[in-house]
Write a protein that holds these residues in place. Structure first.
Motif, mmCIF file in Angstrom:
data_model
loop_
_atom_site.group_PDB
_atom_site.id
_atom_site.type_symbol
_atom_site.label_atom_id
_atom_site.label_comp_id
_atom_site.label_asym_id
_atom_site.label_seq_id
_atom_site.Cartn_x
_atom_site.Cartn_y
_atom_site.Cartn_z
ATOM 1 N N ILE A 77 0.876 -1.174 0.000
ATOM 2 C CA ILE A 77 0.000 0.000 0.000
ATOM 3 C C ILE A 77 0.910 1.220 0.000
ATOM 4 C CG2 ILE A 77 -1.874 1.207 1.174
ATOM 5 C CD1 ILE A 77 -2.656 -1.427 2.498
ATOM 6 N N LEU A 78 0.692 2.095 -0.989
ATOM 7 C CA LEU A 78 1.601 3.227 -1.190
ATOM 8 C C LEU A 78 0.846 4.545 -1.204
ATOM 9 C CD1 LEU A 78 2.594 1.054 -3.973
ATOM 10 C CD2 LEU A 78 4.574 1.972 -2.818
ATOM 11 N N ASP A 79 1.595 5.619 -0.921
ATOM 12 C CA ASP A 79 1.080 6.968 -1.103
ATOM 13 C C ASP A 79 1.707 7.489 -2.393
ATOM 14 O OD1 ASP A 79 0.750 9.775 -1.104
ATOM 15 O OD2 ASP A 79 0.579 9.806 1.079
ATOM 16 N N VAL A 80 0.871 7.852 -3.370
ATOM 17 C CA VAL A 80 1.415 8.233 -4.683
ATOM 18 C C VAL A 80 2.290 9.477 -4.612
ATOM 19 C CG1 VAL A 80 -0.400 7.148 -6.057
ATOM 20 C CG2 VAL A 80 -0.710 9.496 -5.281
ATOM 21 N N ARG A 81 2.181 10.247 -3.524
ATOM 22 C CA ARG A 81 3.022 11.450 -3.396
ATOM 23 C C ARG A 81 4.445 11.082 -2.985
ATOM 24 N NH1 ARG A 81 -1.479 14.007 0.481
ATOM 25 N NH2 ARG A 81 -1.137 11.883 1.275
ATOM 26 N N SER A 86 6.695 2.280 1.260
ATOM 27 C CA SER A 86 5.347 1.705 1.394
ATOM 28 C C SER A 86 4.729 2.133 2.713
ATOM 29 C CB SER A 86 5.424 0.178 1.370
ATOM 30 O OG SER A 86 5.877 -0.269 0.129
ATOM 31 N N LEU A 87 3.412 2.395 2.685
ATOM 32 C CA LEU A 87 2.687 2.666 3.934
ATOM 33 C C LEU A 87 2.524 1.375 4.712
ATOM 34 C CD1 LEU A 87 -0.218 4.904 2.526
ATOM 35 C CD2 LEU A 87 1.862 5.686 3.660
ATOM 36 N N ASP A 88 2.368 0.274 3.946
ATOM 37 C CA ASP A 88 2.136 -1.033 4.549
ATOM 38 C C ASP A 88 2.375 -2.098 3.506
ATOM 39 O OD1 ASP A 88 1.462 -2.634 6.693
ATOM 40 O OD2 ASP A 88 -0.363 -1.486 7.160
ATOM 41 N N HIS A 89 2.701 -3.307 3.937
ATOM 42 C CA HIS A 89 2.719 -4.404 2.963
ATOM 43 C C HIS A 89 2.312 -5.706 3.638
ATOM 44 C CE1 HIS A 89 6.926 -4.534 4.461
ATOM 45 N NE2 HIS A 89 6.770 -5.842 4.350
ATOM 46 N N PHE A 90 1.723 -6.586 2.822
ATOM 47 C CA PHE A 90 1.170 -7.843 3.317
ATOM 48 C C PHE A 90 1.658 -8.992 2.457
ATOM 49 C CE2 PHE A 90 -1.830 -4.449 4.225
ATOM 50 C CZ PHE A 90 -2.095 -4.630 5.571
ATOM 51 N N HIS A 91 2.035 -10.073 3.117
ATOM 52 C CA HIS A 91 2.407 -11.288 2.394
ATOM 53 C C HIS A 91 1.435 -12.380 2.847
ATOM 54 C CE1 HIS A 91 5.894 -13.995 0.820
ATOM 55 N NE2 HIS A 91 4.711 -14.432 0.446
ATOM 56 N N VAL A 92 0.304 -12.454 2.154
ATOM 57 C CA VAL A 92 -0.735 -13.403 2.573
ATOM 58 C C VAL A 92 -0.981 -14.500 1.533
ATOM 59 C CG1 VAL A 92 -1.884 -11.779 4.124
ATOM 60 C CG2 VAL A 92 -2.601 -11.886 1.736
ATOM 61 N N ASN A 93 -0.563 -14.265 0.296
ATOM 62 C CA ASN A 93 -0.733 -15.278 -0.757
ATOM 63 C C ASN A 93 0.496 -16.161 -0.838
ATOM 64 O OD1 ASN A 93 -2.450 -12.798 -1.573
ATOM 65 N ND2 ASN A 93 -3.291 -14.448 -2.831
ATOM 66 N N GLU A 94 0.275 -17.432 -1.197
ATOM 67 C CA GLU A 94 1.390 -18.374 -1.262
ATOM 68 C C GLU A 94 2.042 -18.414 -2.630
ATOM 69 O OE1 GLU A 94 -0.429 -21.973 0.214
ATOM 70 O OE2 GLU A 94 -1.096 -20.824 1.965
ATOM 71 N N ASN A 107 -13.145 -1.814 3.035
ATOM 72 C CA ASN A 107 -12.591 -2.487 4.217
ATOM 73 C C ASN A 107 -12.027 -3.859 3.862
ATOM 74 O OD1 ASN A 107 -15.245 -3.416 3.701
ATOM 75 N ND2 ASN A 107 -15.414 -4.259 5.762
ATOM 76 N N LEU A 108 -12.295 -4.336 2.639
ATOM 77 C CA LEU A 108 -11.811 -5.650 2.217
ATOM 78 C C LEU A 108 -11.091 -5.564 0.868
ATOM 79 C CD1 LEU A 108 -15.012 -7.797 2.989
ATOM 80 C CD2 LEU A 108 -12.966 -7.574 4.441
ATOM 81 N N LEU A 109 -9.975 -6.269 0.789
ATOM 82 C CA LEU A 109 -9.197 -6.342 -0.450
ATOM 83 C C LEU A 109 -9.046 -7.816 -0.825
ATOM 84 C CD1 LEU A 109 -7.319 -4.650 -2.481
ATOM 85 C CD2 LEU A 109 -5.430 -5.402 -1.019
ATOM 86 N N ALA A 110 -9.447 -8.163 -2.046
ATOM 87 C CA ALA A 110 -9.312 -9.544 -2.518
ATOM 88 C C ALA A 110 -8.071 -9.659 -3.393
ATOM 89 C CB ALA A 110 -10.550 -9.942 -3.323
ATOM 90 N N SER A 111 -7.309 -10.740 -3.202
ATOM 91 C CA SER A 111 -6.128 -10.992 -4.046
ATOM 92 C C SER A 111 -6.180 -12.432 -4.546
ATOM 93 C CB SER A 111 -4.837 -10.721 -3.265
ATOM 94 O OG SER A 111 -4.812 -11.477 -2.070
ATOM 95 N N ALA A 112 -6.206 -12.578 -5.867
ATOM 96 C CA ALA A 112 -6.312 -13.897 -6.513
ATOM 97 C C ALA A 112 -4.937 -14.322 -6.998
ATOM 98 C CB ALA A 112 -7.280 -13.806 -7.690
ATOM 99 N N GLU A 124 -8.928 -3.093 7.920
ATOM 100 C CA GLU A 124 -8.993 -2.407 9.211
ATOM 101 C C GLU A 124 -8.191 -3.172 10.260
ATOM 102 O OE1 GLU A 124 -13.235 -2.206 9.634
ATOM 103 O OE2 GLU A 124 -13.392 -0.575 8.167
ATOM 104 N N ASN A 125 -8.351 -4.511 10.262
ATOM 105 C CA ASN A 125 -7.639 -5.326 11.258
ATOM 106 C C ASN A 125 -6.310 -5.879 10.744
ATOM 107 O OD1 ASN A 125 -9.715 -5.100 13.245
ATOM 108 N ND2 ASN A 125 -10.953 -6.482 11.989
ATOM 109 N N LYS A 126 -6.030 -5.605 9.459
ATOM 110 C CA LYS A 126 -4.756 -6.005 8.838
ATOM 111 C C LYS A 126 -4.486 -7.494 8.944
ATOM 112 C CE LYS A 126 -2.639 -1.478 9.363
ATOM 113 N NZ LYS A 126 -1.419 -0.738 9.602
#
Length: 357
Positions: A77-81, A86-94, A107-112, A124-126
């Motif tokens: 997750i980035l701020d384009v300015r 990165s503001l945040d990053h997640f490693h949830v996919n295998e 509040n929800l982000l889907a990643s396929a 919200e709960n990361k």
């Protein structure tokens, strides 16, 4: 003629997205991410560590400076300015992520991903709130339904299209595109084209939330209607001589952009087919009528298309001979006019103005 945006990437561009304020983001092979102004001036650049391909970029609707990007198995997750950090990053996919989708309430982000799994990230709960596993091959595309923040559709190289509701971890409805061809889709096989399997590449949901499209390797475009907990196929037509890699509904209409491996971009008005078969409850009729007014204003040459459709033939409103295999297709307003942005095998973005047509 296309206007070319150059000077940003040095490798093929894989994905595009635009913010509500007209900023454009592009992701490319080798970890490259760029932002562009409305006139095609490169504004910002970053290269993710590990140099994994940037496969999906997505602007927040409520906060136009916030950008989501997938690269490899990671979501940043980035701020384009200030793209460098990165503001945040997640490693949830295998496995490698192919597509991101944000629900309307954000509040929800889907990643396929390549394993066929869809991870639902609670922003919200990361943490992962759901792991949707039903595709037996690569899940190529996922899309939340507008006006229904708990519902999404997905498609994959297992030829399956799935409707999900996040209150349950199992699918509400599944169709296999190959098995589902009970009726002959309207036009015969093109000469010289082998019977390609219906590997599903791309889904797009119209603004009404009930109509969605799917593009597949067999060159066909299919339009489905959500009917509560199941879906029905409303339309099916041969769109391209080769696989349909991209489908994209224009906002607030039933105008559909498709992009194919044949290097063509087509614009279709699927409103008449959808309206003819309308089976929705009466309570929605007012909303549908306003939609009809919107797209009849937008669709040109409607008289000509009615006669073709009366003969049972679906014809595009517009065909653009782009010439290159498409990686990404985006419809966005630039300086008040609707434009088509295209990423292909090259390192530049092609822009076609719909004002010309």
């Amino acid at each position: 003629m296309a206007v070319k945006w150059t000077g940003g990437h040095s490798s093929p561009i894989l994905c595009l997205n635009a913010s509500a304020e007209g900023l454009v983001a592009s992701g490319a092979e080798g970890g490259d991410l760029m932002t562009w102004s409305e006139d095609g001036t490169p504004l910002g650049h970053t290269r993710f560590q590990g140099a994994d391909d940037v496969t999906s970029v997505l602007f927040s609707l409520s906060c136009p400076t916030k950008l989501y990007a997938s690269h490899g198995e990671t979501i940043s997750i980035l701020d384009v300015r200030s793209l460098k950090s990165s503001l945040d990053h997640f490693h949830v996919n295998e496995e490698e992520i192919n597509c991101l989708s944000l629900n309307e309430t954000e509040n929800l982000l889907a990643s396929a991903d390549d394993s066929g799994a869809i991870k639902i990230l609670d922003l919200e709960n990361k943490k992962v709130s759901r792991s949707l596993k039903r595709h037996s091959n690569i899940c190529s595309s996922v899309a939340f339904r507008p006006q229904r923040p708990q519902s999404l559709v997905s498609c994959g190289l297992d030829m399956q299209v799935i409707l999900w509701n996040l209150q349950k971890a199992r699918p509400l409805w599944i169709t296999n595109l190959q098995e589902d061809e009970t009726e002959e889709i309207e036009s015969p096989q093109s000469p010289g084209q082998l019977l390609n399997p219906a590997l599903a590449h791309s889904v797009s949901v119209a603004s009404c939330g009930n109509i969605f499209s799917c593009g597949a390797e067999d060159g066909k475009v299919r339009i489905f209607r959500v009917m509560g907990v199941k879906c029905e196929k409303e339309l099916g037509f041969k769109g391209h001589a080769l696989g349909v890699s991209q489908v994209c509904f224009l906002p607030e209409s039933y105008l559909l952009l498709t992009g194919g491996n044949d290097g063509k971009i087509m614009l279709w008005d699927v409103s008449s087919g959808v309206e003819k078969k309308k089976k929705s409850p009466t309570k929605h009729s007012h909303r549908k009528n306003t939609k009809r007014e919107t797209y009849s204003k937008q669709g040109e040459n409607s008289d000509a298309s009615v006669t073709d459709e009366e003969q049972g033939k679906m014809l595009p409103k517009l065909t653009i001979e782009h010439g290159e295999k498409l990686n990404s297709l985006l419809s966005t307003k630039i300086k008040g006019h609707q434009n088509i942005l295209v990423a292909d095998q090259t390192s530049c973005i092609s822009v076609y103005s719909l004002k010309e047509f």
